[in-house]
Design an enzyme around this catalytic site. Structure first.
Site, PDB file in Angstrom:
ATOM      1  N   VAL A   1       0.316   4.797   4.938  1.00 28.84           N
ATOM      2  CA  VAL A   1      -0.313   3.714   5.712  1.00 28.84           C
ATOM      3  C   VAL A   1       0.748   2.712   6.187  1.00 28.84           C
ATOM      4  CG1 VAL A   1      -2.024   1.855   5.660  1.00 28.84           C
ATOM      5  CG2 VAL A   1      -2.546   4.034   4.563  1.00 28.84           C
ATOM      6  N   GLY A   2       1.799   2.548   5.368  1.00 29.22           N
ATOM      7  CA  GLY A   2       2.902   1.670   5.775  1.00 29.22           C
ATOM      8  C   GLY A   2       3.459   2.062   7.142  1.00 29.22           C
TER       9      GLY A   2
ATOM     10  N   CYS B   1       2.003   0.620  -9.132  1.00 31.57           N
ATOM     11  CA  CYS B   1       3.041   1.120  -8.215  1.00 31.57           C
ATOM     12  C   CYS B   1       4.365   1.352  -8.922  1.00 31.57           C
ATOM     13  CB  CYS B   1       3.224   0.158  -7.054  1.00 31.57           C
ATOM     14  SG  CYS B   1       3.618  -1.514  -7.581  1.00 31.57           S
TER      15      CYS B   1
ATOM     16  N   GLU C   1       5.579  -3.269   1.092  1.00 34.20           N
ATOM     17  CA  GLU C   1       5.671  -3.006  -0.354  1.00 34.20           C
ATOM     18  C   GLU C   1       4.941  -1.696  -0.597  1.00 34.20           C
ATOM     19  OE1 GLU C   1       7.385  -4.636  -2.465  1.00 34.20           O
ATOM     20  OE2 GLU C   1       7.671  -6.636  -1.657  1.00 34.20           O
TER      21      GLU C   1
ATOM     22  N   GLY D   1       0.831  -1.203   0.000  1.00 35.94           N
ATOM     23  CA  GLY D   1       0.000   0.000   0.000  1.00 35.94           C
ATOM     24  C   GLY D   1       0.859   1.243   0.000  1.00 35.94           C
ATOM     25  N   SER D   2       0.295   2.325   0.484  1.00 33.75           N
ATOM     26  CA  SER D   2       0.989   3.614   0.411  1.00 33.75           C
ATOM     27  C   SER D   2       2.021   3.767   1.536  1.00 33.75           C
ATOM     28  CB  SER D   2      -0.042   4.739   0.514  1.00 33.75           C
ATOM     29  OG  SER D   2      -0.733   4.611   1.743  1.00 33.75           O
ATOM     30  N   PRO D   3       3.036   4.595   1.318  1.00 37.10           N
ATOM     31  CA  PRO D   3       4.015   4.841   2.383  1.00 37.10           C
ATOM     32  C   PRO D   3       3.344   5.378   3.660  1.00 37.10           C
ATOM     33  CG  PRO D   3       4.840   5.673   0.298  1.00 37.10           C
ATOM     34  CD  PRO D   3       3.421   5.241   0.043  1.00 37.10           C
TER      35      PRO D   3
HETATM   36  P1  NAD Z   1      -3.505   2.176   1.024  1.00 41.09           P
HETATM   37  O1  NAD Z   1      -2.240   2.263   1.792  1.00 41.09           O
HETATM   38  O2  NAD Z   1      -4.476   3.280   1.129  1.00 41.09           O
HETATM   39  O3  NAD Z   1      -4.323   0.850   1.443  1.00 41.09           O
HETATM   40  C1  NAD Z   1      -3.739  -0.438   1.435  1.00 41.09           C
HETATM   41  C2  NAD Z   1      -4.463  -1.333   2.437  1.00 41.09           C
HETATM   42  O4  NAD Z   1      -4.286  -0.781   3.732  1.00 41.09           O
HETATM   43  C3  NAD Z   1      -5.969  -1.475   2.213  1.00 41.09           C
HETATM   44  O5  NAD Z   1      -6.313  -2.840   2.397  1.00 41.09           O
HETATM   45  C4  NAD Z   1      -6.570  -0.584   3.294  1.00 41.09           C
HETATM   46  O6  NAD Z   1      -7.801  -1.063   3.782  1.00 41.09           O
HETATM   47  C5  NAD Z   1      -5.537  -0.636   4.404  1.00 41.09           C
HETATM   48  N1  NAD Z   1      -5.487   0.606   5.201  1.00 41.09           N
HETATM   49  C6  NAD Z   1      -5.784   1.861   4.775  1.00 41.09           C
HETATM   50  N2  NAD Z   1      -5.584   2.756   5.773  1.00 41.09           N
HETATM   51  C7  NAD Z   1      -5.147   2.042   6.846  1.00 41.09           C
HETATM   52  C8  NAD Z   1      -4.764   2.390   8.177  1.00 41.09           C
HETATM   53  N3  NAD Z   1      -4.794   3.651   8.598  1.00 41.09           N
HETATM   54  N4  NAD Z   1      -4.328   1.405   8.998  1.00 41.09           N
HETATM   55  C9  NAD Z   1      -4.289   0.124   8.570  1.00 41.09           C
HETATM   56  N5  NAD Z   1      -4.645  -0.267   7.321  1.00 41.09           N
HETATM   57  C10 NAD Z   1      -5.077   0.671   6.472  1.00 41.09           C
HETATM   58  O7  NAD Z   1      -3.053   1.906  -0.478  1.00 41.09           O
HETATM   59  P2  NAD Z   1      -3.950   1.778  -1.768  1.00 41.09           P
HETATM   60  O8  NAD Z   1      -4.567   3.111  -2.056  1.00 41.09           O
HETATM   61  O9  NAD Z   1      -4.831   0.594  -1.675  1.00 41.09           O
HETATM   62  O10 NAD Z   1      -2.835   1.449  -2.886  1.00 41.09           O
HETATM   63  C11 NAD Z   1      -2.088   2.449  -3.513  1.00 41.09           C
HETATM   64  C12 NAD Z   1      -0.699   2.569  -2.904  1.00 41.09           C
HETATM   65  O11 NAD Z   1      -0.092   1.291  -2.829  1.00 41.09           O
HETATM   66  C13 NAD Z   1       0.233   3.402  -3.770  1.00 41.09           C
HETATM   67  O12 NAD Z   1       1.059   4.184  -2.956  1.00 41.09           O
HETATM   68  C14 NAD Z   1       1.051   2.353  -4.510  1.00 41.09           C
HETATM   69  O13 NAD Z   1       2.287   2.807  -4.990  1.00 41.09           O
HETATM   70  C15 NAD Z   1       1.187   1.312  -3.457  1.00 41.09           C
HETATM   71  N6  NAD Z   1       1.439   0.004  -4.055  1.00 41.09           N
HETATM   72  C16 NAD Z   1       2.652  -0.585  -3.870  1.00 41.09           C
HETATM   73  C17 NAD Z   1       2.916  -1.807  -4.466  1.00 41.09           C
HETATM   74  C18 NAD Z   1       4.232  -2.505  -4.299  1.00 41.09           C
HETATM   75  O14 NAD Z   1       4.312  -3.680  -4.657  1.00 41.09           O
HETATM   76  N7  NAD Z   1       5.271  -1.872  -3.779  1.00 41.09           N
HETATM   77  C19 NAD Z   1       1.930  -2.409  -5.238  1.00 41.09           C
HETATM   78  C20 NAD Z   1       0.718  -1.777  -5.393  1.00 41.09           C
HETATM   79  C21 NAD Z   1       0.470  -0.569  -4.791  1.00 41.09           C
END
Ligand code: NAD
Length: 479
Positions: A203-204, A255, A221, A199-201
């Site tokens: 939320v990471g 991504c 990731e 997911g996003s940095p």
């Molecule tokens: P996101 O971080 O918003 O959400 C990812 C997951 O986290 C979802 O399942 C969501 O329900 C959960 N989540 C959201 N907020 C949360 C919180 N506060 N606490 C705990 N969990 C939470 O990301 P997204 O919008 O689904 O995806 C887009 C992002 O992911 C972009 O930044 C993209 O670059 C990145 N991404 C990275 C890869 C990789 O392999 N490195 C692949 C795909 C996407």
């Protein structure tokens, strides 16, 4: 009357109950034969092979992703991951003997790959099947139990994943919990043995903080701004075609998509001309328009549509020119392949990850300038160099840091089964895919075996007399 808090409590109880069952099961998985893991992977493979149409339909309903694009970017990578794991699992899981140095004379040692235990996988929406099920393959290959939380933004695919897992696995092996941030946060309170988050940095950081409470290991990731550098030695037609594909496939919501282009001024005009031609060829083949094209997906939801609209407007207000695309249709969440030039340095589009089909093309003055631009931003997930200059290639490879590099290519490294996939710092930590995915879900446990009654270390046991002193001196000098 239903009490929402009660509902939440009940859900947390359910998560804890499933977690407890998985913990018990995980202990039994440690001693099972490898072919039990193989059987699980084969069941998953069979289900996917039989249900390709259902997967295509679900992803199409989520964001109009073309059926063949679903095959190429969601189904094929997961099946490849499974086949690769089935082919190599025996070798991966085999204890690896290591040599003993002179100071360890008499010992034999090996590394044992044990399953981490109960793992949590949290997936994003942009490749909703691939990025949920791909890591699951590695977790199962390594012998773990898994709780999987797909994205709430891709309702149809997430529901399909839930029913797939229900068809194949018992809940003490793998269980899906669908839902949004609240579900994620509740799950993150449990003391998992590993968390694999995509997911996003932003939320990471939340995930890592929550993991710290239980000292759970994490694979993150994440995303970021992956540059494509095009120098004056590049083959412009080939470069434009590859960038058009890498940027506009999945409607730019990838991504590892090239986020922005840094280009030598000499080739900028030709590049934009070729990019226009390539975009038409790939995504508007029959000339009916990108919006009518069956080969072009949509933005996932209104929030993201408005975010992208805002990024374009901000850039234009600060002086950018739209040289291709730009005619957005909000009712359809449609953004055509769009290219911006003359983008001001302080435009938000050059600061934030774009994650949509909008490509700023920025001129550079020298390779040193390129290196500085890249190094002034957080380390990207990928960096792409297009050109034939060994000098430039070497300079960029040596002076920049990124999760991966492709030379005269983009995005493709994601599908290479023998390469580690992942970011660095802001774009992630830990690696996935193939052997590296297997390692992410395994504890590399060193085992050292000594002969009874014998150890070279006894020669330096106390009392620390002159004999010990001489041995230590020799050891320090020669070994
Ligand atoms: P996101 O971080 O918003 O959400 C990812 C997951 O986290 C979802 O399942 C969501 O329900 C959960 N989540 C959201 N907020 C949360 C919180 N506060 N606490 C705990 N969990 C939470 O990301 P997204 O919008 O689904 O995806 C887009 C992002 O992911 C972009 O930044 C993209 O670059 C990145 N991404 C990275 C890869 C990789 O392999 N490195 C692949 C795909 C996407």
């Amino acid at each position: 009357m239903s009490d929402p808090n009660h509902q939440k409590e009940a859900s947390i109880d359910t998560y804890s109950e499933v977690f407890r069952k998985q913990r018990a099961k995980a202990l039994t998985l440690r001693t099972e034969r490898l072919n039990e893991r193989t059987k699980r992977l084969k069941k998953l493979q069979l289900w996917i092979e039989k249900n390709q149409k259902a997967i295509q339909d679900a992803v199409y309903r989520d964001f109009k992703k073309p059926a063949l694009e679903v095959n190429i970017t969601e189904i094929y990578p997961v099946l490849t991951e499974i086949k690769h794991a089935l082919l190599h699992l025996k070798n991966w899981a085999k204890p690896k003997k290591v040599d003993a140095p002179v100071s360890m004379l008499g010992t034999t040692s090996f590394i044992r790959y044990e399953p981490k235990g109960v793992c949590l996988i949290i997936a994003p929406w942009n490749f909703p099947f691939n990025l949920a099920v791909g890591p699951l393959v590695s977790a199962l290959a390594a012998g773990n139990t898994v709780i999987l939380k797909p994205s709430e933004m891709t309702r149809y695919t997430s529901e399909l994943i839930d029913s797939m897992i229900g068809d194949i696995f018992t809940e003490d092996e793998v269980r899906v919990f669908n839902g949004g941030v609240d579900v994620s946060q509740a799950l993150l309170q449990l003391p998992f043995d590993h968390i694999f988050f995509t997911g996003s940095p932003a939320v990471g950081k939340h995930v890592m903080r929550a993991a710290a409470e239980n000292l759970t290991s994490v694979t993150l990731e994440l995303g970021g701004k992956s540059p494509a550098i095009v120098d004056e030695t590049a083959n412009i037609k080939d470069t434009a075609e590859k960038i058009a594909w890498g940027k506009f496939i999945n409607n730019g919501q990838t991504c590892v998509a090239p986020d922005y282009v840094l280009i030598h001024p000499l080739v900028k005009g030709a590049f934009i001309d070729q990019l226009k031609l390539a975009s038409q060829r790939l995504f508007n083949h029959d000339g009916q328009g990108f919006q009518q094209s069956k080969d072009y997906a949509r933005i996932i939801n209104n929030n993201h549509f408005n975010r992208l609209d805002g990024l374009i407007k901000d850039a234009v207000e600060k002086g950018a020119n739209i040289v291709m695309g730009g005619n957005l249709v909000s009712e359809d969440r449609f953004i055509p392949p769009t290219v911006l030039t003359d983008v001001a340095e302080d435009a938000r589009i050059l600061e934030e990850e774009i994650f949509g089909p909008v490509l700023p093309v920025v001129e550079y003055s020298s390779i040193e300038d390129v290196i500085q631009t890249v190094n002034n931003k957080p380390k990207p997930l990928a960096l792409y160099y297009f050109g034939q200059s060994n000098k430039n290639k070497r300079a960029i490879l040596n002076a920049t840091s990124s999760g991966a590099v492709c030379i005269n290519e983009c995005v493709l490294h994601f599908n290479h089964p023998n390469l580690p996939f992942g970011g660095v710092n802001n774009s992630g930590m830990g690696k996935s895919h193939g052997w590296y995915g297997f390692l992410a879900f395994s504890n590399e446990k060193p085992v050292l075996r000594q002969r009874i009654g014998f150890t070279t270390t006894k020669t330096v046991y106390p009392p620390y007399n002159n004999r010990v002193k001489s041995i230590v001196k020799l050891l320090t000098k020669y070994f």
